[in-house]
Design a protein around this motif. Structure first.
Motif, PDB file in Angstrom:
ATOM      1  N   LEU A  10       0.907  -1.408   0.028  1.00 36.14           N
ATOM      2  CA  LEU A  10       0.345   0.025   0.049  1.00 36.14           C
ATOM      3  C   LEU A  10       1.192   1.221   0.341  1.00 36.14           C
ATOM      4  CD1 LEU A  10      -2.644   1.327   0.098  1.00 36.14           C
ATOM      5  CD2 LEU A  10      -2.793   0.806   2.320  1.00 36.14           C
ATOM      6  N   ALA A  11       2.121   0.620   0.748  1.00 34.49           N
ATOM      7  CA  ALA A  11       2.609   2.494   0.907  1.00 34.49           C
ATOM      8  C   ALA A  11       3.840   3.121  -0.361  1.00 34.49           C
ATOM      9  CB  ALA A  11       3.717   2.297   2.116  1.00 34.49           C
ATOM     10  N   ILE A  17       1.863   6.471  -7.129  1.00 33.62           N
ATOM     11  CA  ILE A  17       0.691   7.017  -7.571  1.00 33.62           C
ATOM     12  C   ILE A  17       0.131   8.855  -7.698  1.00 33.62           C
ATOM     13  CG2 ILE A  17      -1.229   7.037  -6.153  1.00 33.62           C
ATOM     14  CD1 ILE A  17      -3.334   6.615  -8.225  1.00 33.62           C
ATOM     15  N   ILE A  18       0.869   9.295  -6.091  1.00 30.42           N
ATOM     16  CA  ILE A  18       0.979  10.515  -5.527  1.00 30.42           C
ATOM     17  C   ILE A  18       2.234  11.184  -6.296  1.00 30.42           C
ATOM     18  CG2 ILE A  18       1.690  12.581  -3.712  1.00 30.42           C
ATOM     19  CD1 ILE A  18       0.559   9.857  -1.891  1.00 30.42           C
ATOM     20  N   GLY A 249       9.485   4.426  -4.853  1.00 31.35           N
ATOM     21  CA  GLY A 249       8.851   3.865  -5.080  1.00 31.35           C
ATOM     22  C   GLY A 249       8.909   2.038  -6.465  1.00 31.35           C
ATOM     23  N   MET A 250       9.714   2.785  -6.747  1.00 31.65           N
ATOM     24  CA  MET A 250      10.316   1.970  -7.216  1.00 31.65           C
ATOM     25  C   MET A 250      11.392   0.884  -6.400  1.00 31.65           C
ATOM     26  SD  MET A 250      12.790   3.361 -11.110  1.00 31.65           S
ATOM     27  CE  MET A 250      11.170   4.006 -12.127  1.00 31.65           C
ATOM     28  N   LYS A 251      11.984   0.942  -5.332  1.00 28.51           N
ATOM     29  CA  LYS A 251      12.788   0.261  -4.274  1.00 28.51           C
ATOM     30  C   LYS A 251      11.583  -0.327  -3.748  1.00 28.51           C
ATOM     31  CE  LYS A 251      16.443   3.713  -3.656  1.00 28.51           C
ATOM     32  NZ  LYS A 251      16.924   4.469  -2.131  1.00 28.51           N
TER      33      LYS A 251
END
Length: 304
Positions: A10-11, A17-18, A249-251
């Motif tokens: 979720l995180a 997305i943000i 996000g990629m990590k």
């Protein structure tokens, strides 16, 4: 597929997305700046890079702490060249093009860069184009064609529509070159060091262009405080913050998942442009956007 599977937490999803939505605000801020000031594209771009500069400099200092091997001459030339080509030229084409086309169309054309990256890898580096990618390319270019001609019929009175569209296409192509080149250099150079030096090179390119063009502090003083704030918003809200969020996000969830989730970008820009800039939403735009997003999602799904 990626060598390591990532669970979409979720995180990780929320951060990605943000970050994608914040990236999509760039065109909105630029269009609002053009509408409410007499600032040209180069001055606005210079302000964006000026307020981003401290963050890039901090990234250089962090990169030095990693104690990596010194860059070779060839690596230096590659990093500087990609920085100038991918962010200086690409951003310049983008900002100038935004003077003549809507924010929604700009984002849609710019979103073609993953397809150009596939084509560059195929023709330059002889990587085979698999069946899924061929379907993705067909969907994407069909979608952009539908949206483009729909917008052309609405904006037919704009004499610079074709020129602005061409500049945004050049932006997408130059950015795809940066993406392909960075993917090949980062494993040997390091992601933090590559990004920091490439951004500093692009900043130097923008400053040099601004100075040679006769720009100076008086250009900024004419508009007063509002002009400065547009630069701050572009640098922080639409550049630095989403860059860090997308990297995080990629990590957390992997680049494939990030590529898929970031397909929300064009939709976000179209919605923001409708409510903030009063741009019309029409059927051809919706159909074209859906096809482009599906195509890019397919490319992200099969990305290695």
């Amino acid at each position: 597929m990626e060598g390591k599977k990532h669970t979409v937490t979720l995180a990780g999803f929320l951060i990605t997305i943000i970050g994608s939505i914040l990236f999509s605000t760039k065109a909105i801020i630029v269009k609002v700046a053009f509408a409410h000031t007499h600032m040209d594209a180069l001055t606005l771009l210079m302000l964006r890079m000026s307020f981003s500069f401290p963050f890039y400099l901090a990234a250089v200092l962090l990169a030095r702490k990693e104690k990596l091997a010194p860059l070779t001459t060839r690596q230096w030339l590659g990093v500087i060249g990609l920085g100038l080509f991918g962010y200086y030229l690409s951003s310049l084409f983008d900002f100038v093009g935004l003077q003549y086309v809507t924010a929604g169309l700009e984002r849609l054309i710019l979103f073609l860069y993953p397809t150009f990256a596939v084509l560059i890898n195929a023709f330059v580096f002889k990587q085979p184009v698999v069946r899924t990618q061929k379907i993705a390319l067909l969907l994407t270019y069909t979608g952009i064609g539908i949206a483009y001609f729909g917008e052309f019929n609405i904006d037919i009175s704009n004499p610079n529509f074709l020129w602005g569209s061409f500049l945004i296409f050049l932006c997408s192509i130059t950015y795809s070159v940066y993406i392909v080149g960075s993917g090949r250099m980062i494993p040997s150079v390091g992601v933090t060091r590559f990004t920091a030096y490439a951004m500093l090179a692009s900043t130097a390119g923008v400053f040099t262009h601004f100075t040679l063009n006769g720009g100076g502090l008086h250009d900024l003083q004419q508009g007063g405080t509002p002009i400065i704030w547009y630069g701050i918003l572009l640098a922080t809200l639409a550049t630095v913050l989403p860059t860090f969020m997308m990297s995080t996000g990629m990590k957390k969830i992997g680049s494939n998942n990030v590529a898929i989730i970031s397909a929300v970008g064009p939709v976000s820009t179209i919605i923001q442009a409708h409510f903030i800039l009063d741009e019309k939403i029409f059927t051809a735009q919706i159909v074209g956007t859906v096809l482009v997003v599906i195509g890019v999602i397919l490319i992200g799904w099969k990305r290695k």
